[in-house]
Motif scaffolding. Sequence first.
Motif, PDB file in Angstrom:
ATOM      1  N   ASP A  53     -60.532 -46.066  78.865  1.00 21.63           N
ATOM      2  CA  ASP A  53     -61.430 -46.806  77.992  1.00 21.63           C
ATOM      3  C   ASP A  53     -60.598 -47.655  77.025  1.00 21.63           C
ATOM      4  O   ASP A  53     -59.795 -47.108  76.260  1.00 21.63           O
ATOM      5  CB  ASP A  53     -62.306 -45.819  77.207  1.00 21.63           C
ATOM      6  N   SER A  54     -60.784 -48.966  77.044  1.00 22.03           N
ATOM      7  CA  SER A  54     -59.934 -49.852  76.238  1.00 22.03           C
ATOM      8  C   SER A  54     -60.128 -49.645  74.738  1.00 22.03           C
ATOM      9  O   SER A  54     -59.176 -49.756  73.964  1.00 22.03           O
ATOM     10  CB  SER A  54     -60.165 -51.317  76.614  1.00 22.03           C
ATOM     11  N   MET A 105     -51.402 -42.659  75.755  1.00 27.17           N
ATOM     12  CA  MET A 105     -51.790 -44.078  75.726  1.00 27.17           C
ATOM     13  C   MET A 105     -52.011 -44.617  77.133  1.00 27.17           C
ATOM     14  O   MET A 105     -52.985 -45.333  77.378  1.00 27.17           O
ATOM     15  CB  MET A 105     -50.746 -44.913  74.979  1.00 27.17           C
ATOM     16  N   ASP A 106     -51.121 -44.281  78.067  1.00 26.73           N
ATOM     17  CA  ASP A 106     -51.283 -44.736  79.454  1.00 26.73           C
ATOM     18  C   ASP A 106     -52.602 -44.238  80.039  1.00 26.73           C
ATOM     19  O   ASP A 106     -53.323 -44.981  80.701  1.00 26.73           O
ATOM     20  CB  ASP A 106     -50.114 -44.262  80.333  1.00 26.73           C
ATOM     21  N   LEU A 133     -55.345 -43.258  78.372  1.00 33.11           N
ATOM     22  CA  LEU A 133     -56.496 -43.876  77.696  1.00 33.11           C
ATOM     23  C   LEU A 133     -56.663 -45.335  78.095  1.00 33.11           C
ATOM     24  O   LEU A 133     -57.787 -45.835  78.169  1.00 33.11           O
ATOM     25  CB  LEU A 133     -56.347 -43.757  76.176  1.00 33.11           C
ATOM     26  N   ARG A 134     -55.556 -46.017  78.361  1.00 32.50           N
ATOM     27  CA  ARG A 134     -55.631 -47.422  78.790  1.00 32.50           C
ATOM     28  C   ARG A 134     -56.474 -47.526  80.058  1.00 32.50           C
ATOM     29  O   ARG A 134     -57.277 -48.444  80.207  1.00 32.50           O
ATOM     30  CB  ARG A 134     -54.239 -47.979  79.041  1.00 32.50           C
ATOM     31  N   GLN A 135     -56.310 -46.568  80.948  1.00 28.40           N
ATOM     32  CA  GLN A 135     -57.060 -46.579  82.215  1.00 28.40           C
ATOM     33  C   GLN A 135     -58.488 -46.065  82.046  1.00 28.40           C
ATOM     34  O   GLN A 135     -59.362 -46.402  82.833  1.00 28.40           O
ATOM     35  CB  GLN A 135     -56.328 -45.733  83.258  1.00 28.40           C
ATOM     36  N   ALA A 178     -53.902 -46.011  69.734  1.00 30.79           N
ATOM     37  CA  ALA A 178     -52.707 -46.800  69.429  1.00 30.79           C
ATOM     38  C   ALA A 178     -52.628 -47.143  67.948  1.00 30.79           C
ATOM     39  O   ALA A 178     -51.539 -47.161  67.374  1.00 30.79           O
ATOM     40  CB  ALA A 178     -52.694 -48.077  70.261  1.00 30.79           C
ATOM     41  N   VAL A 232     -54.175 -56.336  74.809  1.00 30.48           N
ATOM     42  CA  VAL A 232     -55.020 -55.534  75.703  1.00 30.48           C
ATOM     43  C   VAL A 232     -55.962 -56.449  76.468  1.00 30.48           C
ATOM     44  O   VAL A 232     -56.149 -56.303  77.671  1.00 30.48           O
ATOM     45  CB  VAL A 232     -55.816 -54.464  74.911  1.00 30.48           C
ATOM     46  N   TYR A 253     -58.292 -46.543  73.784  1.00 32.05           N
ATOM     47  CA  TYR A 253     -56.868 -46.871  73.846  1.00 32.05           C
ATOM     48  C   TYR A 253     -56.423 -47.539  72.546  1.00 32.05           C
ATOM     49  O   TYR A 253     -55.415 -47.165  71.948  1.00 32.05           O
ATOM     50  CB  TYR A 253     -56.633 -47.785  75.054  1.00 32.05           C
ATOM     51  N   THR A 270     -61.966 -41.094  71.840  1.00 38.14           N
ATOM     52  CA  THR A 270     -63.098 -41.428  72.722  1.00 38.14           C
ATOM     53  C   THR A 270     -64.452 -41.096  72.108  1.00 38.14           C
ATOM     54  O   THR A 270     -65.478 -41.258  72.763  1.00 38.14           O
ATOM     55  CB  THR A 270     -62.969 -40.695  74.075  1.00 38.14           C
TER      56      THR A 270
END
Length: 164
Positions: free
Chosen positions: A124-125, A117-118, A120-122, A132, A151, A128, A78
């Motif tokens: 900030d893309s 990962m789950d 971070l997906r929620q 990944a 994504v 994420y 991030t």
Amino acid sequence: MRCPFCAHDDSQVKDSRPTEDNTAIRRRRQCEGCGARFTTFERIQLREVTVIKSGANGEPRREPFDRLKIEQSVALATRKRGVAQERLDRLVSGIQRQVETAGESEIEAARIGEMVMDGLRQLDSVAYIRFASVYRDFSEAKDFEEFASAVNDVGAESSHDKKS
């Protein structure tokens, strides 16, 4: 508590207060040897959990669960993304709580990676995708393209669902 500056064994607590998310106690301390001030955090640890990692020769490696490793990975993913520290702390605390309350004394490192990962997906893309790329060991530009495309497809579907 040992002083990080002079290694003196005694320090005095000057101030204690809960963190903003109430998952830890922040203590301001002063070394009785050199007088330096430093901050410590006290967190609840529900159980000892061992992380099973895949070793270089295929043999599994075991090491104690370390919250700091997740904090560092999330901070790196991030970096320069403008995500509030409080949100990052909540994400890491949530993952730690999931790991400790799962009822297992051992957990696969891959399972923790999926939890990160789950989260971070929620959050900030871009973070994420950054996480990944390391976690899934992208080796070529097309790996990024395929993952970013997936994504974007998920993002388009969820924004479409919100409009419906």
